[in-house]
Scaffold this active site. Structure first.
Site, PDB file in Angstrom:
ATOM      1  N   TYR A 101       0.854  -1.191   0.000  1.00 52.57           N
ATOM      2  CA  TYR A 101       0.000   0.000   0.000  1.00 52.57           C
ATOM      3  C   TYR A 101       0.888   1.239   0.000  1.00 52.57           C
ATOM      4  CZ  TYR A 101      -3.558   3.418   1.153  1.00 52.57           C
ATOM      5  OH  TYR A 101      -4.394   4.500   1.109  1.00 52.57           O
ATOM      6  N   ASP A 188     -12.441  11.396   0.080  1.00 51.66           N
ATOM      7  CA  ASP A 188     -11.132  11.823  -0.393  1.00 51.66           C
ATOM      8  C   ASP A 188     -11.142  12.684  -1.650  1.00 51.66           C
ATOM      9  OD1 ASP A 188     -10.915   9.774   1.441  1.00 51.66           O
ATOM     10  OD2 ASP A 188      -9.400   8.657   0.356  1.00 51.66           O
ATOM     11  N   GLU A 415     -17.681  -1.382  -2.736  1.00 44.13           N
ATOM     12  CA  GLU A 415     -17.176  -0.191  -2.063  1.00 44.13           C
ATOM     13  C   GLU A 415     -18.114   0.993  -2.286  1.00 44.13           C
ATOM     14  OE1 GLU A 415     -12.969   2.351  -1.834  1.00 44.13           O
ATOM     15  OE2 GLU A 415     -13.235   0.785  -3.331  1.00 44.13           O
TER      16      GLU A 415
END
Length: 444
Positions: A101, A188, A415
């Site tokens: 990540y 975000d 998601e």
């Protein structure tokens, strides 16, 4: 959800049948697959560590299966709390490869940051949904929680977390917390951040390696240019020693959803204080102060919605995002009816769109498949659902709940979803979608 309302916790052994039973079992399997010893990752590939506000929503669902496991979810997160009270947005799993990540532990350098914990974390934060989750978790099985000493341990950590937000993150003296990075908003890539982000010089794409595109289509993720701005902001904050001041935060925004969660969380802390034999009045006073600041600073009565405010310019950012509706979760909010009216209008189409779109359906730059620039997310719709219930809009709440469950039955635990077609986007097997499905299935 507040200290006075929310889904009644069901007994952990409650058995659902028929279509609800099938969905319940699928949600349990998704959460079991994402469980890692003492915490749940949001999704095994794209998000292989523990995320802060994800764990809050996950605990709310887990409390129906195992209240103790839900407690452990929150305890794991708060075990990585910094000395100044901040709760990091990522707690890194040392068993996960370092390059799985980005930005990873080597980027954040928390090991050398003053006041950081002994485990690797990021240095930024996420929306403060944790007090709501902790109180809901306690209520699921008060006897077990008391036997484990859950509240005596988690309550002071929550108090320190809220103190950090109301002091260190009150960058303008307005009484509102500010976010210093779009990632801190939880939303975000929202168009609401485009204007303040435009002042940030992006780090060139050649200087970092994105890992998210290994797991999701580029058309559904932030652009390279925006990601370069995210890296710039995070790097500057890291290099400042994670100091909080306007001169440090090139991006600084007072966000409606974050502050609404803070106000509602203070109500939950008041309930915890009363349970522990402490005075709840300071928390109730704090909730009132944040609510008053929300109303006086971020609410636009003509638009019927809350807008974020750029802390550098003092100007409202007039972008219609779902975050502007979410102060509906605040008890006693005087403009609840106006928010519901706005949600029913063409920008959000509450009676038709599901989940609620993250961004204005009528906007020219609405994108129903790109991360936070139009798709709907189960967690923000879940918050709005609780706000509807809190303010007596039970018919609308029941309708939204039913349509959310149908979307998940069709698309799976995605998601995010197209709010009009229901098409799934982003990663699959997403933990908070599964966890909040468990909660919605047990709504009473």
């Amino acid at each position: 959800m507040t200290a006075r309302t929310g889904t009644r916790p069901s007994a952990p052994g409650t058995v659902l049948t028929g279509r609800d039973g099938e969905l319940d079992r699928a949600a349990r399997r998704a959460l079991a697959g994402n469980w890692r010893l003492c915490a749940t990752v949001p999704a095994a590939g794209l998000y292989p560590h523990q995320w802060s506000w994800d764990s809050a929503f996950i605990a709310i669902g887990l409390r129906h299966l195992s209240p103790v496991r839900a407690q452990r979810e929150l305890e794991s997160l708060f075990g990585a709390q910094w000395r100044d009270g901040r709760v990091p947005h990522i707690v890194f799993d040392p068993h996960v490869p370092a390059d799985a990540y980005f930005p990873g532990p080597a980027f954040w350098q928390s090991a050398t940051a003053p006041g950081a914990p002994g485990v690797p974390t990021s240095g930024i934060v996420q929306p403060p949904a944790h007090a709501l989750a902790a109180w809901a978790t306690f209520r699921a099985d008060p006897e077990a929680a008391r036997a484990r000493g859950f509240l005596p341990r988690i309550y002071p950590r929550l108090v320190a977390w809220h103190r950090y937000l109301t002091t260190r993150r009150d960058l303008t003296g307005s009484g509102l917390m500010a976010i210093g990075h779009p990632w801190e908003s939880g939303m975000d890539n929202s168009p609401a951040w485009d204007l303040p982000l435009s002042r940030v010089t992006p780090v060139p794409i050649g200087e970092f390696a994105r890992r998210d595109l290994n797991h999701a289509a580029a058309a559904e993720r932030p652009t390279d240019e925006d990601y370069g701005r995210y890296v710039r902001l995070a790097r500057d904050y890291r290099d400042s020693g994670y100091a909080d001041a306007l001169r440090v935060h090139g991006f600084a925004v007072e966000d409606p959803m974050c502050n609404a969660l803070l106000a509602a969380g203070e109500e939950a802390l008041a309930a915890m204080a009363a349970e522990l034999g402490q005075d709840p009045r300071p928390h109730l006073a704090a909730a009132e102060r944040v609510t008053e600041a929300l109303m006086s600073t971020l609410y636009d009565p003509e638009a019927g919605i809350f807008f974020p405010r750029d802390a550098h310019t003092g100007a409202l950012i007039r972008s219609y995002s779902v975050g502007g509706l979410l102060p509906l979760i605040v008890p006693g909010l005087p403009v609840a009816a106006a928010l519901v009216s706005t949600a029913l209008g063409e920008r959000f189409r509450l009676r038709e769109a599901c989940p609620l779109p993250s961004y204005d359906l009528t906007a020219a730059d609405h994108d129903a498949s790109r991360y936070w620039r139009g798709p709907g997310w189960v967690n923000t719709s879940w918050l709005f659902w609780h706000g509807l219930r809190l303010h007596g809009e039970t018919t609308l709440a029941d309708d939204l709940r039913g349509r959310l469950l149908e979307r998940v039955r069709t698309a799976g635990f995605r998601e995010y979803l197209d709010p009009l077609t229901g098409a799934g986007h982003g990663t699959d097997g997403f933990s908070w979608t599964a966890a909040l499905t468990l909660d919605l299935l047990r709504a009473a």
